[in-house]
Design an enzyme around this catalytic site. Structure first.
Site, PDB file in Angstrom:
ATOM      1  CG  ASP A 199      38.737  85.139  36.725  1.00  0.00           C
ATOM      2  OD1 ASP A 199      38.202  85.583  35.694  1.00  0.00           O
ATOM      3  OD2 ASP A 199      38.127  84.486  37.592  1.00  0.00           O
TER       4      ASP A 199
HETATM    5  C1  SPV Z   1      35.193  80.598  37.183  1.00  0.00           C
HETATM    6  O1  SPV Z   1      35.429  79.391  37.144  1.00  0.00           O
HETATM    7  O2  SPV Z   1      35.755  81.428  36.473  1.00  0.00           O
HETATM    8  C2  SPV Z   1      34.183  81.096  38.118  1.00  0.00           C
HETATM    9  C3  SPV Z   1      33.953  80.364  39.322  1.00  0.00           C
HETATM   10  O3  SPV Z   1      33.668  82.156  37.864  1.00  0.00           O
HETATM   11  S1  SPV Z   1      34.967  81.064  40.520  1.00  0.00           S
HETATM   12  O4  SPV Z   1      36.316  80.953  40.095  1.00  0.00           O
HETATM   13  O5  SPV Z   1      34.656  80.292  41.688  1.00  0.00           O
HETATM   14  O6  SPV Z   1      34.585  82.468  40.689  1.00  0.00           O
HETATM   15 MG    MG Z   2      34.556  83.281  36.538  1.00  0.00          MG
END
Ligand code: SPV
Ligand code: MG
Length: 543
Positions: free
Chosen positions: A60
């Site tokens: 991510d």
């Molecule tokens: C996501 O689900 O990608 C988010 C929420 O941005 S978190 O993972 O809590 O950052």
């Molecule tokens: Mg996110």
């Protein structure tokens, strides 16, 4: 009516955001998870960066490009009808990237965008959050403004996510940022927290009041009762990663089990049946659409091959097998017949067996037996097959187990709209000269160049027609359109009632006599009726 204004996804999302109720969004990361979440009752979906990148197998950290995410969003928006809130991370750049993103989201029916006040490339908030750098407030506001200016649909929402708590700043910074984003035109504030209790969120909400709707992601403070959020006046809680996490456990368990056990028995009852995949894909809608849009003749016909007789004239060749299994160049006649049908796109073939039934066993066919084959004729075999196959939604082709033909003859039959269409060979004299019994026919017009374009109908059929009345020899192939099947069934029963040993030319004669239009397609050659040992030899050169 499609696309009524109140029905727009943007409008639906906006009213969820602004409603006084606490609403819930469920994470989805591809088409099928979007559909599953919608069916579970969620009124909107969260396309989270964490799960969208994880389903691609990457981090991510903006490793998946924004267009790759967009591509998946398009599938999700097609698979589900509820609004989708896209986690647009930081907006993939500056104000210019955000406005382009907004217009692309609108084009793909994505209802809303969330951007967070960090720098590109971002990192997930739960990975060393307090080392993360926040965006300059003024610069971030320009992203919000440009996004809001770019939207064409007034109801498209931009939610702004404040990462102040994540990055280790306090309530004051969180409020300062939220207010700046409010002024910049944001439609809602997503206040994020990585604590295992809702302290930061509740403190913010208390100070913030109702200046803009507040959205939360209680992944880490999951144990907090939902009523706490409701009582605090939170607008939306996002269950941000739970379908993916559930899938990981189920997939791993299944993979490990079948790797270990090397068979599927113990998992079969614990996984979704293949039919459930079809249902989620909407296969039934496609079937309905095919019925609506495809011309009937494109729906592959089904076939009945009458192959019950021994073929006495073949002598020794049929001592151990019926004629249809006599081999020509190492392959039974039935094999050639099946190939002709298969190459015309027809797979559903039912064979009526009689003599030495158990020898007729080519794979992929269905079989029905005529135990009275020795005392009955072709028509009785056809009746046995019609009793076993009642799928009258599809056209039917009937032919014989000892007649081989070129595939184009099937195409010729399929070209015509009459209820019953038969192929007639104009070179009938050869059969007369050889003195063989054949299914001769009389038609409304003899073959000629003039007949090329006219609708030739059958008027009589039989083995002993006057030579002067003969226009051709039926090749033993007939196509019956689905809507003519009831008439065919009735005529079969009627003819058999008077003559248990009737053959198919009796049926043709009765159909013609009853006024049923039997369309004749004239052609010459390219088929062979295997009646004698010489025919078997000719078949070798035919194939
Ligand atoms: C996501 O689900 O990608 C988010 C929420 O941005 S978190 O993972 O809590 O950052
Ligand atoms: Mg996110």
């Amino acid at each position: 009516m499609k696309n009524k204004d109140a029905d727009k996804r943007t409008t639906r999302f906006k009213s969820l955001l602004t409603s006084p109720e606490l609403e819930f969004l469920c994470e989805a990361h591809n088409g099928i998870s979007a559909r599953i979440a919608e069916e579970a009752g969620f009124k909107a979906l969260w396309a989270g960066g964490l799960c969208m990148s994880a389903q691609y197998g990457v981090r991510d950290s903006n490793e998946a490009s924004w267009t790759q995410i967009l591509e998946m969003l398009e599938f999700m928006a097609d698979a589900a009808s509820v609004p989708i809130l896209m986690d647009g991370d930081t907006g993939y750049g500056n104000f210019n990237n955000v406005r382009r993103l907004v217009s692309k989201l609108e084009q793909r029916s994505v209802a809303a965008l969330c951007i967070e006040d960090k720098l590109y490339p971002k990192t997930n908030s739960f990975i060393d959050g307090n080392k993360q750098e926040l965006a300059d407030i003024e610069e971030f506001c320009s992203r919000i403004k440009a996004g809001k200016d770019a939207q064409q649909d007034d109801d498209f929402c931009i939610i702004t996510r404040v990462e102040a708590f994540i990055a280790g700043w306090g309530l004051e910074e969180a409020l300062r940022r939220a207010e700046a984003y409010h002024e910049a035109g944001s439609d809602g504030i997503l206040m994020h927290s990585a604590l295992n209790h809702p302290g930061e969120i509740l403190a913010f909400k208390k100070e913030w009041g109702d200046r803009l709707p507040v959205v939360i992601v209680p992944t880490i403070y999951y144990a907090t009762p939902t009523d706490v959020f409701r009582d605090a006046g939170v607008s939306i809680a996002i269950w941000a990663n739970h379908l993916l996490r559930a899938g990981i456990i189920s997939m791993r368990e299944c993979a490990e089990t079948i790797a270990r056990e090397q068979n599927l028995q113990s998992v079969e009852d614990r996984i979704a049946p293949v039919k459930e995949i079809f249902r989620l894909q909407g296969v039934s809608e496609l079937k309905d659409a095919e019925e609506r849009y495809l011309p009937n003749r494109d729906v592959a016909a089904r076939v009945i091959v009458l192959a019950a007789s021994r073929g006495d004239a073949l002598g020794e060749l049929t001592a151990e097998r019926p004629k249809t299994m006599v081999e020509v160049q190492g392959r039974p006649l039935l094999g050639y017949i099946v190939s002709a049908y298969n190459s015309a796109g027809i797979k559903q073939i039912m064979v009526v067996r009689g003599y030495k039934a158990d020898v007729v066993d080519l794979p992929g066919l269905s079989y029905v037996d005529n135990p009275d084959y020795a005392k009955t004729g072709e028509l009785y075999s056809l009746q046995c097959a019609l009793a076993a196959d009642t799928d009258d939604d599809r056209d039917l082709v009937v032919s014989f187990g000892d007649v081989i033909f070129r595939r184009y003859i099937l195409d010729l039959l399929a070209e015509h709209d009459e209820g019953i269409v038969i192929a007639v060979d104009t070179d009938w004299k050869e059969s007369v000269n050889r003195g063989r019994s054949a299914d001769y026919v009389t038609c409304s017009e003899p073959n000629s160049r003039r007949a090329f374009n006219s609708c030739i109908l059958l008027t009589a059929a039989g083995e002993d027609l006057e030579e002067s009345a003969i226009h051709g020899e039926w090749m033993g192939v007939m196509r019956v359109r689905a809507d003519a099947l009831p008439a065919l069934r009735a005529t079969v029963d009627e003819v058999l009632d008077g003559n248990g040993q009737a053959n198919l030319h009796h049926l043709l004669a009765a159909l013609a006599g009853s006024g049923e239009a039997v369309r004749v397609v004239y052609t010459t050659g390219h088929w062979l009726d295997v009646d004698s040992v010489e025919d078997v030899i000719s078949a070798g050169s035919f194939t």
